[in-house]
Write an enzyme that holds these catalytic residues in place. Structure first.
Site, short mmCIF file in Angstrom:
data_model
loop_
_atom_site.label_atom_id
_atom_site.label_comp_id
_atom_site.label_asym_id
_atom_site.label_seq_id
_atom_site.Cartn_x
_atom_site.Cartn_y
_atom_site.Cartn_z
N LYS A 151 0.84 -1.20 0.00
CA LYS A 151 0.00 0.00 0.00
C LYS A 151 0.88 1.25 0.00
O LYS A 151 0.60 2.23 -0.69
CB LYS A 151 -0.92 0.01 1.23
CG LYS A 151 -2.04 -1.03 1.14
CD LYS A 151 -2.82 -1.16 2.44
CE LYS A 151 -3.78 -2.34 2.38
NZ LYS A 151 -4.51 -2.58 3.64
N ASP A 209 -10.75 3.18 4.43
CA ASP A 209 -11.18 1.79 4.26
C ASP A 209 -12.70 1.65 4.12
O ASP A 209 -13.19 0.59 3.71
CB ASP A 209 -10.77 0.96 5.49
CG ASP A 209 -9.39 0.35 5.35
OD1 ASP A 209 -9.07 -0.14 4.26
OD2 ASP A 209 -8.65 0.32 6.36
N GLN A 241 -4.55 -0.92 9.90
CA GLN A 241 -4.51 -2.27 9.34
C GLN A 241 -5.12 -3.28 10.31
O GLN A 241 -4.82 -3.26 11.51
CB GLN A 241 -3.04 -2.65 9.01
CG GLN A 241 -2.88 -3.98 8.30
CD GLN A 241 -3.47 -4.00 6.89
OE1 GLN A 241 -3.60 -2.98 6.24
NE2 GLN A 241 -3.84 -5.17 6.43
N1 GUN Z 1 -6.91 -6.43 6.61
C1 GUN Z 1 -7.24 -7.20 5.55
N2 GUN Z 1 -7.73 -6.43 4.57
C2 GUN Z 1 -7.71 -5.16 5.02
C3 GUN Z 1 -8.09 -3.92 4.44
O1 GUN Z 1 -8.58 -3.83 3.30
N3 GUN Z 1 -7.90 -2.83 5.22
C4 GUN Z 1 -7.39 -2.90 6.47
N4 GUN Z 1 -7.25 -1.78 7.16
N5 GUN Z 1 -7.03 -4.04 7.04
C5 GUN Z 1 -7.20 -5.16 6.30
#
Ligand code: GUN
Length: 283
Positions: free
Chosen positions: A49, A116, A93
């Site tokens: 990311k 998100d 996350q």
């Molecule tokens: N953990 C697994 N997928 C995601 C996501 O798309 N965003 C976040 N913040 N954590 C995750």
């Protein structure tokens, strides 16, 4: 029939190039990711990311906190990020360490900075058919389906998995596209009966090989959101043998994964537009 692969990278690259132009036009866009602890899979996701965000010109801050961070300390950091004028978008996350209440943290992020789309307000707007910030993975799946000309109007679409991150928001996006949506999950009786009826089958269950080739309808369209680390490497939730029955199918890796990252960056631009009042946040 052998399926045409729905590769994510070409479309993701196009989206990322457009996002880079938008970031350049807006100027500064601050994206802060927060990783608590050292879960190896989460570290990989955060690294990907960040690389993408930095390449697109975001001011991306990679905040790392130890696994011992208290819930209170994390909530304090989130409050600081909410208040900061340098921060447009916040991503915490998941999963968080067991001693931290994930729901509390998700609710603590200012909805308009919730890149998100996990905050109940954003989830609620999606549920009501007024999408604001929508989770990146389901958005990526919709973009892939659209690119490949998949007709969803009235079509039987089956979502296997009901997570807050993928399954639930995905089902709502499909519903908004007027698909006839069925949600299956770990308690579903006779899963194959449902999957075989699916013109569009989306699987996000987190179980390697859960869907065998025999469970896929001849000529069906299959999106595999699964990313399972096994002794055979990274594999999806759908047996690759399903390629022989499907008409269109995503590969793993290289299908949905790149789309998630591209759509996350699009969401970050949306956050920046909310803060600059170029878009009205519904909340
Ligand atoms: N953990 C697994 N997928 C995601 C996501 O798309 N965003 C976040 N913040 N954590 C995750």
């Amino acid at each position: 029939m052998a399926a045409t692969l729905m590769r994510g990278k070409p479309l993701a690259d196009r989206i990322r190039a457009r996002v880079a132009d938008e970031v350049a036009a807006i100027g500064h866009i601050g994206l802060v990711t927060v990783l608590v602890g050292d879960d190896p899979a989460s570290e990989v996701y955060i690294r990907l990311k960040h690389k993408a965000a930095t390449e697109a010109g975001f001011e991306a801050v990679d905040l790392r906190l130890s696994a011992e961070t208290t819930e209170e300390a994390l909530l304090t950091r989130v409050a600081e990020l909410n208040a900061s004028d340098d921060v447009d978008a916040i991503l915490v996350q998941l999963p968080l360490p067991g001693h931290i209440d994930e729901e509390k943290v998700i609710r603590a992020v200012t909805p308009a900075k919730d890149v998100d789309g996990f905050h109940p307000l954003n989830a609620g707007e999606l549920y009501l058919g007024r999408p604001a910030l929508v989770p990146a993975t389901p958005r990526g799946v919709m973009a892939l389906l659209e690119k490949h000309g998949v007709h969803l109007e009235g079509a039987p679409a089956v979502m296997v998995g009901r997570s807050d991150i993928v399954g639930k928001p995905m089902a709502h996006l499909l519903l908004q596209a007027n698909a006839t949506v069925t949600i299956c999950h770990s308690r579903t009786r006779n899963l194959a009966e449902h999957t075989l009826a699916a013109e569009v089958l989306i699987v996000a269950a987190g179980r390697a090989g859960l869907v065998s080739a025999e469970m896929v309808r001849e000529g069906g369209i299959v999106v595999d959101v699964g990313m399972n680390r096994t002794d055979d490497g990274l594999v999806g939730d759908v047996d690759p043998a399903a390629l022989e029955r499907a008409s269109l199918m995503t590969p793993v890796p290289g299908g949905v994964g790149p789309m998630t990252i591209a759509c996350l960056l699009e969401n970050a631009v949306r956050c920046a537009r909310y803060r600059r009042k170029e878009l009205d946040y519904p909340g």
